[in-house]
Design a protein around this motif. Structure first.
Motif, short mmCIF file in Angstrom:
data_model
loop_
_atom_site.label_atom_id
_atom_site.label_comp_id
_atom_site.label_asym_id
_atom_site.label_seq_id
_atom_site.Cartn_x
_atom_site.Cartn_y
_atom_site.Cartn_z
N LYS A 54 0.81 -1.21 0.00
CA LYS A 54 0.00 0.00 0.00
C LYS A 54 0.85 1.27 0.00
O LYS A 54 0.32 2.37 -0.13
CB LYS A 54 -0.94 0.02 1.20
N TRP A 55 2.17 1.11 0.15
CA TRP A 55 3.04 2.29 0.13
C TRP A 55 3.54 2.60 -1.27
O TRP A 55 3.71 3.76 -1.63
CB TRP A 55 4.23 2.09 1.06
N THR A 56 3.81 1.57 -2.06
CA THR A 56 4.35 1.75 -3.41
C THR A 56 3.57 0.87 -4.37
O THR A 56 3.46 -0.34 -4.16
CB THR A 56 5.85 1.37 -3.47
N THR A 57 3.04 1.46 -5.43
CA THR A 57 2.21 0.72 -6.37
C THR A 57 3.07 -0.11 -7.33
O THR A 57 4.27 0.18 -7.52
CB THR A 57 1.33 1.67 -7.20
N VAL A 58 2.46 -1.09 -7.95
CA VAL A 58 3.15 -1.89 -8.97
C VAL A 58 3.54 -1.00 -10.14
O VAL A 58 4.61 -1.18 -10.74
CB VAL A 58 2.26 -3.06 -9.43
N ALA A 59 2.72 0.00 -10.46
CA ALA A 59 3.04 0.93 -11.54
C ALA A 59 4.33 1.69 -11.24
O ALA A 59 5.18 1.90 -12.12
CB ALA A 59 1.89 1.91 -11.76
N GLU A 60 4.51 2.11 -9.98
CA GLU A 60 5.74 2.82 -9.60
C GLU A 60 6.95 1.88 -9.66
O GLU A 60 8.04 2.28 -10.10
CB GLU A 60 5.58 3.40 -8.19
N ILE A 61 6.75 0.64 -9.23
CA ILE A 61 7.84 -0.34 -9.31
C ILE A 61 8.23 -0.58 -10.77
O ILE A 61 9.41 -0.70 -11.10
CB ILE A 61 7.42 -1.66 -8.64
N ASN A 62 7.24 -0.63 -11.64
CA ASN A 62 7.53 -0.81 -13.07
C ASN A 62 8.32 0.37 -13.63
O ASN A 62 9.18 0.20 -14.51
CB ASN A 62 6.24 -0.99 -13.86
N GLN A 63 8.05 1.58 -13.12
CA GLN A 63 8.82 2.75 -13.55
C GLN A 63 10.28 2.61 -13.14
O GLN A 63 11.19 2.91 -13.94
CB GLN A 63 8.23 4.02 -12.95
N ILE A 64 10.50 2.19 -11.90
CA ILE A 64 11.88 1.97 -11.45
C ILE A 64 12.55 0.91 -12.32
O ILE A 64 13.69 1.08 -12.78
CB ILE A 64 11.91 1.54 -9.96
N PHE A 65 11.83 -0.19 -12.55
CA PHE A 65 12.38 -1.29 -13.34
C PHE A 65 12.75 -0.84 -14.75
O PHE A 65 13.83 -1.17 -15.25
CB PHE A 65 11.37 -2.43 -13.40
N GLN A 66 11.88 -0.06 -15.38
CA GLN A 66 12.15 0.41 -16.74
C GLN A 66 13.38 1.32 -16.79
O GLN A 66 14.10 1.36 -17.78
CB GLN A 66 10.93 1.15 -17.29
#
Length: 311
Positions: free
Chosen positions: A261-273
């Motif tokens: 609930k602190w970091t969304t999967v969309a934000e994680i995908n941004q980091i990954f990209q």
């Protein structure tokens, strides 16, 4: 006469309105200042003060069957980082993993569980308490900003101590943010990184935590970051691991809980990209912001083992 009376009433109303606005403004700033202080300072057990309880634990590596050596890394004459060095099984090392805890965590509280897996995989491990936590000096946290210097110092210490390469940096939450900032701003060059549960932007991380306790995010999130920046002399509005990730060119494994609930999967995908080296992303579908090795140990170990075989 009536017009003059209305004019005077209008002036009084405006004055009262601005007084109310000023009182609210001062109240919110005072609350934000105290909130930022409380969230970035730790109070020692037995001491009354504003701040979070100092992260510590009585657990030792020997409690889980691991031999260890306690070492201090000197920062200056008054500051230090405390570490535990745990040699690989039979002292035959595949490499060295440096482990860094999250906010409100310590080497004893958060790092023993993943260490046990790295030990089983044949790695020496160096567990580090950031300044302000565990047995290191200080009583403050900067949510990954100053901690980036601690990461760089610990890696330099490992290199000059002739520990076994490759050097792999593992961080939990804030520890991951500190690793990313150390690569981007301290210009360190680890052989690989394992980033568990990082946040993308400090301001968004503060907003998510305010939403969780049903506090309006605007303007409180901005004010908390502003006053935290003033107190610790940094710019929290630019503390964005998603941006730091662009400087990562070594192999990287990103681990995340889908229900975080602190970091969304969309934000994680941004980091990954934004990661520029070889990279892998593992999502744990049934958990949130929890130490992932304690949620699904087999899945965590498989992901880490497969990644490390390519380093």
């Amino acid at each position: 006469m009536q017009l003059l009376k209305s004019f005077r009433l209008g002036r009084k109303s405006k004055k009262r309105f601005f007084q109310v606005v000023m009182v609210v403004f001062l109240f919110l700033n005072g609350l934000s200042y105290l909130g930022a202080y409380a969230l970035t300072h730790f109070s020692s057990p037995g001491h009354v003060g504003l701040g979070l309880p100092r992260p510590n634990s009585s657990r030792l590596p020997s409690d889980i069957g691991l031999e260890y050596v306690t070492q201090r890394i000197s920062i200056n004459q008054t500051e230090w980082l405390e570490t535990w060095f745990i040699p690989a099984q039979h002292h035959v090392s595949t490499g060295t993993v440096l482990l860094f805890p999250g906010n409100g965590g310590s080497k004893a509280k958060q790092l023993l569980a993943p260490t046990k897996v790295f030990h089983r995989l044949g790695y020496d491990t160096l567990l580090i308490d950031f300044r302000g936590v565990g047995a290191s000096s200080g009583n403050t946290t900067t949510l990954g900003i100053r901690e980036a210097k601690d990461v760089a110092l610990a890696l330099s210490y490992a290199q000059h101590s002739n520990l076994q390469r490759p050097f792999v940096l593992y961080g939990v939450s804030m520890g991951s943010a500190a690793i990313l900032k150390a690569i981007a701003h301290e210009k360190i060059n680890p052989d690989a990184v394992i980033l568990e549960l990082p946040f993308a932007r400090l301001l968004d991380a503060v907003r998510s935590r305010l939403r969780a306790i049903r506090v309006p995010t605007f303007p409180m999130a901005e004010m908390l970051v502003f006053w935290g920046s003033i107190q610790h002399r940094f710019n929290g509005f630019t503390h964005n691991p998603v941006t730091y990730a662009k400087q990562v060119r070594c192999p990287a494994l990103l681990l995340h809980g889908k229900l975080d609930k602190w970091t969304t999967v969309a934000e994680i995908n941004q980091i990954f990209q934004n990661l520029n080296g070889s990279k892998e992303l593992t999502i744990f579908p049934n958990t949130g912001h929890s130490l992932l090795v304690t949620v699904d140990k087999e899945h965590w170990q498989r992901s880490v083992d497969q990644f490390l075989k390519g380093v």
